[in-house]
Each structure stands twice: as C-alpha cells, then as structure tokens.
Scaffold this active site. Structure first.
Site, PDB file in Angstrom:
ATOM      1  N   GLU A 176     -47.358 110.847  34.540  1.00  0.00           N
ATOM      2  CA  GLU A 176     -46.182 110.055  34.177  1.00  0.00           C
ATOM      3  C   GLU A 176     -45.288 110.837  33.213  1.00  0.00           C
ATOM      4  O   GLU A 176     -45.706 111.126  32.083  1.00  0.00           O
ATOM      5  CB  GLU A 176     -46.665 108.759  33.509  1.00  0.00           C
ATOM      6  N   GLU A 217     -42.804 110.300  22.529  1.00  0.00           N
ATOM      7  CA  GLU A 217     -44.257 110.173  22.724  1.00  0.00           C
ATOM      8  C   GLU A 217     -44.960 111.516  22.874  1.00  0.00           C
ATOM      9  O   GLU A 217     -46.124 111.650  22.540  1.00  0.00           O
ATOM     10  CB  GLU A 217     -44.555 109.300  23.947  1.00  0.00           C
ATOM     11  N   ASP A 273     -41.608 105.646  35.416  1.00  0.00           N
ATOM     12  CA  ASP A 273     -41.549 104.435  34.594  1.00  0.00           C
ATOM     13  C   ASP A 273     -40.096 104.261  34.162  1.00  0.00           C
ATOM     14  O   ASP A 273     -39.526 105.142  33.507  1.00  0.00           O
ATOM     15  CB  ASP A 273     -42.493 104.636  33.392  1.00  0.00           C
ATOM     16  N   HIS A 310     -39.101 105.002  30.457  1.00  0.00           N
ATOM     17  CA  HIS A 310     -38.966 106.418  30.085  1.00  0.00           C
ATOM     18  C   HIS A 310     -37.766 107.047  30.788  1.00  0.00           C
ATOM     19  O   HIS A 310     -37.041 107.858  30.203  1.00  0.00           O
ATOM     20  CB  HIS A 310     -40.241 107.182  30.437  1.00  0.00           C
ATOM     21  N   HIS A 333     -43.768 102.188  37.425  1.00  0.00           N
ATOM     22  CA  HIS A 333     -43.810 101.185  36.342  1.00  0.00           C
ATOM     23  C   HIS A 333     -42.426 100.606  36.100  1.00  0.00           C
ATOM     24  O   HIS A 333     -41.447 101.365  36.042  1.00  0.00           O
ATOM     25  CB  HIS A 333     -44.250 101.838  35.021  1.00  0.00           C
ATOM     26  N   ARG A 392     -37.818  97.904  26.934  1.00  0.00           N
ATOM     27  CA  ARG A 392     -39.244  97.718  27.243  1.00  0.00           C
ATOM     28  C   ARG A 392     -39.656  96.241  27.221  1.00  0.00           C
ATOM     29  O   ARG A 392     -40.826  95.907  27.095  1.00  0.00           O
ATOM     30  CB  ARG A 392     -40.150  98.538  26.329  1.00  0.00           C
ATOM     31  N   GLU A 409     -45.075  97.009  33.277  1.00  0.00           N
ATOM     32  CA  GLU A 409     -45.687  97.470  32.024  1.00  0.00           C
ATOM     33  C   GLU A 409     -44.642  97.272  30.939  1.00  0.00           C
ATOM     34  O   GLU A 409     -43.760  98.108  30.749  1.00  0.00           O
ATOM     35  CB  GLU A 409     -46.086  98.950  32.136  1.00  0.00           C
TER      36      GLU A 409
HETATM   37  C1  LER Z   1     -47.995 104.412  29.932  1.00  0.00           C
HETATM   38  O1  LER Z   1     -47.845 104.065  31.269  1.00  0.00           O
HETATM   39  C2  LER Z   1     -46.682 104.627  29.279  1.00  0.00           C
HETATM   40  O2  LER Z   1     -45.662 104.332  29.835  1.00  0.00           O
HETATM   41  C3  LER Z   1     -46.617 105.259  27.957  1.00  0.00           C
HETATM   42  O3  LER Z   1     -45.556 104.771  27.207  1.00  0.00           O
HETATM   43  C4  LER Z   1     -47.909 105.326  27.214  1.00  0.00           C
HETATM   44  O4  LER Z   1     -47.767 106.104  26.109  1.00  0.00           O
HETATM   45 MN    MN Z   2     -45.678 103.598  31.902  1.00  0.00          MN
END
Ligand code: LER
Ligand code: MN
Length: 267
Positions: A152, A158, A185, A188, A211, A217, A246
């Site tokens: 991912e 992060e 995701d 992100h 995701h 978020r 998520e």
């Molecule tokens: C996990 O799927 C994710 O999106 C991250 O933000 C975890 O650190």
């Molecule tokens: Mn994620």
C-alpha cells in the site's frame, strides 16, 4: 460493487480500524449493515484460529477478501527495513506465516507499515534494497500457494518509503513477481497523487485491493472526494475485487459503517 470493512481480530491502536472488541458481535453487525465482506487486521496469525474465523465469517455470509498485517509494526515494531537484522528477519517470517491463512480464505495479504521507515543513519537506497529483498522472498514463498501480496502506498506523514502509484510500480519492476501488486487507499492518494483517477488508471491490473475513506479519513460521503468518478475509474480498469472501508469511527463505528455503505450503494 462488493463492499467490505476493516475489522481487527484483537485490540490495536490503529485509529482507522473502526471495529474493535467482540469479534462475532462485530461480524454480525457488519453483515447486518449489508457488507459482503470483512477485511481482517491480524497482528500475528498464531493468535487466531483460522477454522473458527472461517466458521464465524461463513455463518454471517461474509467473505474475507484481504488480511491486514500493519499491527506487527504498530504493536511490535517489526519492519522489512529496520537496521536491526533480527527485526527484518522477524518481519519476513511473520509475513510468510500469513500464507496458509490467506490461502484458506483466498485473501490478499496487505503490506502497509510492515515495510517500515528508514531509520536514522540508514540511506533510503539501503532501505529500498532491504525492501526489495524482503518482497522477493515473501512473494516467492507465497506463489506456489496462489497467495498475492499488495503493498500500500502510504502518505509522507507515515513513512518515507513508497508514497505513490508511480513509486509502487517502480518497486513492482524491481521485485519482479507476478503475485506482487498494490493496494490503493483513497485517503493516501488524496494526499500524494497528482490525480487520483489518472493513478488508478495507470496502476490498472496491478491493483490487488482497494481502501476507501474520504479526504479527512472519515467515512466516504463525509469529505470532499468524488467517489463516483474514483469508483468508475477503478472498475474501468477491470478491477473486480472488494472496495474496503478503512476509516475513522466517526461519529462512532456503527454509524460510520452504516453511513458509508448507504452512501456508496447510493452512487
Ligand atoms: C493501512 O491500510 C493504512 O492505510 C495506513 O494508514 C496504516 O498506517
Ligand atoms: Mn489503508
């Protein structure tokens, strides 16, 4: 559209895992809200009984499309790119230990923060070398079992390693394994991609999992992402996997899960 939502089998600190606590009660609620699947966040496969998980998910007619592994970093500090060889080896062995579980559920194994963060004094290049070696070893071990890994891209706050689809596709080239792809995701992507739709299109058949969370978020529908366009672009690539929620438990886990599915089905 097949929808799932992230559920942790054990209590953990990661704030975007909406459901924590009593496993079967949560499975029942998730099924009751209309989800087709449940993505399981599992720190260590040895902590779970796979047949029991299968039984409970099956009883509520939920598929397990993916298994998240990030808690091994969050709770134990295991990482593919640590400067400690024991931590690197432990991370690789842990990720390989997910293979039988993933094979049983025909689930993709998610590689998020288990990739780690470049430690002080180590070069980015060295981290990338460790990462490529770890991914080659894990992918080779998983291939005979038909198991796939999805790394991912994560935002810059992060990790320093792999932020975008472009970074992910370069990594795929270096790893050179057909069972290694990406998990995209939207949270992100909203931070890092020049264009969410263009990046989804470019990633194409290397999208192994997906995701969804809104720009903040929060559950989809609670921010400013254009999910209609995003999902249209995703399905145009031929993606036929799950769209997995998520997001943060806002205003609470149950309401968030209900609002997300209502909003996404409404599209
Ligand atoms: C996990 O799927 C994710 O999106 C991250 O933000 C975890 O650190
Ligand atoms: Mn994620």
């Amino acid at each position: 559209m097949k929808l799932s939502i992230v559920l942790s089998t054990h209590a953990a600190q990661f704030e975007a895992v909406a459901f924590k606590g009593d496993f079967e009660a949560n499975i029942a609620k998730i099924a009751g809200y209309g989800y087709d699947g449940v993505e399981l966040a599992i720190r260590d496969p040895k902590l779970v009984n796979p047949d029991q998980l299968e039984k409970v998910a099956g009883k509520h007619k939920l598929v397990v499309p993916a298994i998240g592994t990030g808690q091994a970093w969050g709770e134990e500090g295991l990482s593919f790119t640590s400067d400690n060889p024991n931590a690197r080896r432990a991370a690789i062995e842990r990720i390989k230990r997910h293979i039988p579980l993933a094979a049983q559920f025909n689930a993709v194994v998610i590689l998020g923060l288990i990739r780690g963060i470049t430690p002080e004094g180590q070069s980015h290049e060295q981290s990338m070398e460790y990462l490529v070696q770890a991914l080659q070893e894990c992918s080779a071990a998983a291939a005979p079992h038909g198991v796939r890994y999805a790394l991912e891209p994560l935002n810059r706050y992060e990790t320093d390693l792999i932020h975008t689809v472009a970074d992910g596709l370069d990594l795929i080239e270096r790893v050179g394994a057909g069972n290694f792809g990406l998990l995209l995701d939207t949270f992100h992507m909203n931070i890092e991609e020049p264009s969410i739709e263009a990046s989804i299109h470019t990633c194409g058949n290397r999208i192994f999992h997906f995701h969804v969370a809104d720009s903040n978020r929060w559950p989809p529908g609670a921010g400013h992402l254009d999910f209609k366009r995003i999902l249209e672009t995703l399905f145009k690539t031929g993606y036929d996997g799950f769209v997995s929620g998520e997001f943060m438990p806002i205003p609470d886990a149950d309401t968030g899960a209900q609002r997300a599915i209502e909003y996404l089905r409404g599209l």
